[in-house]
Design a protein around this motif. Structure first.
Motif, short mmCIF file in Angstrom:
data_model
loop_
_atom_site.label_atom_id
_atom_site.label_comp_id
_atom_site.label_asym_id
_atom_site.label_seq_id
_atom_site.Cartn_x
_atom_site.Cartn_y
_atom_site.Cartn_z
N ASP A 21 0.82 -1.21 0.00
CA ASP A 21 0.00 0.00 0.00
C ASP A 21 0.86 1.27 0.00
O ASP A 21 0.48 2.28 -0.58
N SER A 22 2.01 1.20 0.63
CA SER A 22 2.86 2.38 0.78
C SER A 22 3.46 2.85 -0.54
O SER A 22 3.93 3.99 -0.64
N VAL A 23 3.48 1.99 -1.56
CA VAL A 23 4.09 2.37 -2.84
C VAL A 23 3.10 2.35 -3.99
O VAL A 23 3.44 2.76 -5.10
N LYS A 24 1.89 1.92 -3.71
CA LYS A 24 0.90 1.81 -4.78
C LYS A 24 0.66 3.17 -5.42
O LYS A 24 0.48 4.18 -4.73
N GLY A 25 0.66 3.20 -6.74
CA GLY A 25 0.47 4.45 -7.47
C GLY A 25 1.75 5.21 -7.72
O GLY A 25 1.76 6.16 -8.51
N ARG A 26 2.84 4.83 -7.05
CA ARG A 26 4.13 5.50 -7.25
C ARG A 26 5.17 4.58 -7.89
O ARG A 26 6.02 5.05 -8.65
N PHE A 27 5.12 3.31 -7.56
CA PHE A 27 6.09 2.34 -8.07
C PHE A 27 5.42 1.42 -9.09
O PHE A 27 4.24 1.11 -8.98
N THR A 28 6.22 0.98 -10.07
CA THR A 28 5.73 0.03 -11.07
C THR A 28 6.77 -1.07 -11.27
O THR A 28 7.93 -0.78 -11.56
N ILE A 29 6.34 -2.31 -11.11
CA ILE A 29 7.21 -3.46 -11.36
C ILE A 29 6.92 -3.98 -12.76
O ILE A 29 5.76 -4.00 -13.20
N SER A 30 7.97 -4.40 -13.44
CA SER A 30 7.80 -4.98 -14.78
C SER A 30 8.91 -5.99 -15.01
O SER A 30 9.88 -6.05 -14.24
N ARG A 31 8.77 -6.78 -16.06
CA ARG A 31 9.80 -7.75 -16.39
C ARG A 31 9.89 -7.93 -17.89
O ARG A 31 8.91 -7.69 -18.62
N ASP A 32 11.06 -8.38 -18.33
CA ASP A 32 11.30 -8.71 -19.73
C ASP A 32 11.93 -10.09 -19.74
O ASP A 32 13.14 -10.23 -19.50
N ASN A 33 11.13 -11.10 -19.99
CA ASN A 33 11.64 -12.47 -19.92
C ASN A 33 12.65 -12.77 -21.03
O ASN A 33 13.51 -13.63 -20.88
N ALA A 34 12.55 -12.07 -22.14
CA ALA A 34 13.51 -12.28 -23.22
C ALA A 34 14.91 -11.82 -22.82
O ALA A 34 15.91 -12.34 -23.32
N LYS A 35 14.96 -10.85 -21.91
CA LYS A 35 16.25 -10.31 -21.46
C LYS A 35 16.61 -10.77 -20.05
O LYS A 35 17.65 -10.36 -19.52
N ASN A 36 15.77 -11.59 -19.43
CA ASN A 36 15.99 -12.02 -18.04
C ASN A 36 16.15 -10.83 -17.09
O ASN A 36 17.08 -10.79 -16.27
N MET A 37 15.24 -9.89 -17.21
CA MET A 37 15.33 -8.67 -16.41
C MET A 37 14.02 -8.39 -15.68
O MET A 37 12.92 -8.69 -16.19
N VAL A 38 14.17 -7.81 -14.51
CA VAL A 38 13.04 -7.29 -13.75
C VAL A 38 13.36 -5.84 -13.39
O VAL A 38 14.53 -5.52 -13.10
N TYR A 39 12.35 -5.00 -13.39
CA TYR A 39 12.55 -3.58 -13.14
C TYR A 39 11.61 -3.09 -12.05
O TYR A 39 10.53 -3.64 -11.83
N LEU A 40 12.04 -2.02 -11.39
CA LEU A 40 11.17 -1.32 -10.46
C LEU A 40 11.31 0.17 -10.74
O LEU A 40 12.35 0.77 -10.44
N GLN A 41 10.29 0.74 -11.36
CA GLN A 41 10.27 2.18 -11.60
C GLN A 41 9.68 2.85 -10.38
O GLN A 41 8.54 2.54 -9.97
N MET A 42 10.44 3.75 -9.80
CA MET A 42 10.03 4.42 -8.56
C MET A 42 9.89 5.92 -8.82
O MET A 42 10.88 6.58 -9.17
N ASN A 43 8.69 6.42 -8.67
CA ASN A 43 8.40 7.84 -8.87
C ASN A 43 7.93 8.47 -7.57
O ASN A 43 7.53 7.78 -6.64
N SER A 44 7.95 9.78 -7.54
CA SER A 44 7.48 10.53 -6.36
C SER A 44 8.12 9.97 -5.08
O SER A 44 7.42 9.72 -4.09
N LEU A 45 9.40 9.82 -5.11
CA LEU A 45 10.09 9.20 -3.98
C LEU A 45 10.02 10.07 -2.73
O LEU A 45 10.03 11.31 -2.81
N LYS A 46 9.97 9.39 -1.60
CA LYS A 46 9.88 10.05 -0.30
C LYS A 46 11.05 9.60 0.57
O LYS A 46 11.61 8.52 0.35
N PRO A 47 11.40 10.39 1.57
CA PRO A 47 12.49 9.97 2.46
C PRO A 47 12.25 8.60 3.10
O PRO A 47 13.21 7.84 3.31
N GLU A 48 11.00 8.26 3.35
CA GLU A 48 10.70 6.96 3.95
C GLU A 48 10.90 5.79 2.99
O GLU A 48 10.79 4.63 3.39
#
Length: 122
Positions: A62-89
């Motif tokens: 709940d603390s990151v919903k709407g700000r963070f996005t997880i995604s993956r690319d199986n062809a490249k064996n990669m996982v990503y975490l896009q983090m927006n509107s970052l807070k000190p916490e």
């Protein structure tokens, strides 16, 4: 098991963005549900986000919903975490982890990366 290496951490100001990457080596990456977890100083490790092996299902704390996005690319064996509107916490060491044949948000991780530091200044 897959071997996992995170990258992309760093220092960012409040409101800024970072994109974490997790590179997986080894076989059968596309059978792994993947997650991002984090651990702040003197706190327990906590769930941040998870994604199904196919990428069709995603789950967020709940603390990151709407700000963070997880995604993956199986062809490249990669996982990503896009983090927006970052807070000190959001400051913590962020870990990439995998659960072979896992499903849902509550995973039993059997592969872990070494972690990458994210620091958000106020």
């Amino acid at each position: 098991q897959v071997q996992l290496v995170e990258s992309g951490g760093g220092l960012v100001q409040t409101g800024g963005s970072l994109r974490l990457s997790c590179a997986a080596s080894g076989q059968y990456f596309n059978t792994y549900a993947m997650g991002w977890l984090r651990q702040a100083p003197q706190k327990d490790r906590e769930f941040v986000a998870a994604i199904s092996w196919s990428g069709d299902a995603t789950y967020y704390a709940d603390s990151v919903k709407g700000r963070f996005t997880i995604s993956r690319d199986n062809a490249k064996n990669m996982v990503y975490l896009q983090m927006n509107s970052l807070k000190p916490e959001d400051t913590a060491v962020y870990y990439c982890a995998g659960d072979q044949y896992g499903a849902g948000a509550d995973l039993n991780y059997d592969s872990w990366g070494q972690g990458t530091q994210v620091t958000v200044s106020s």
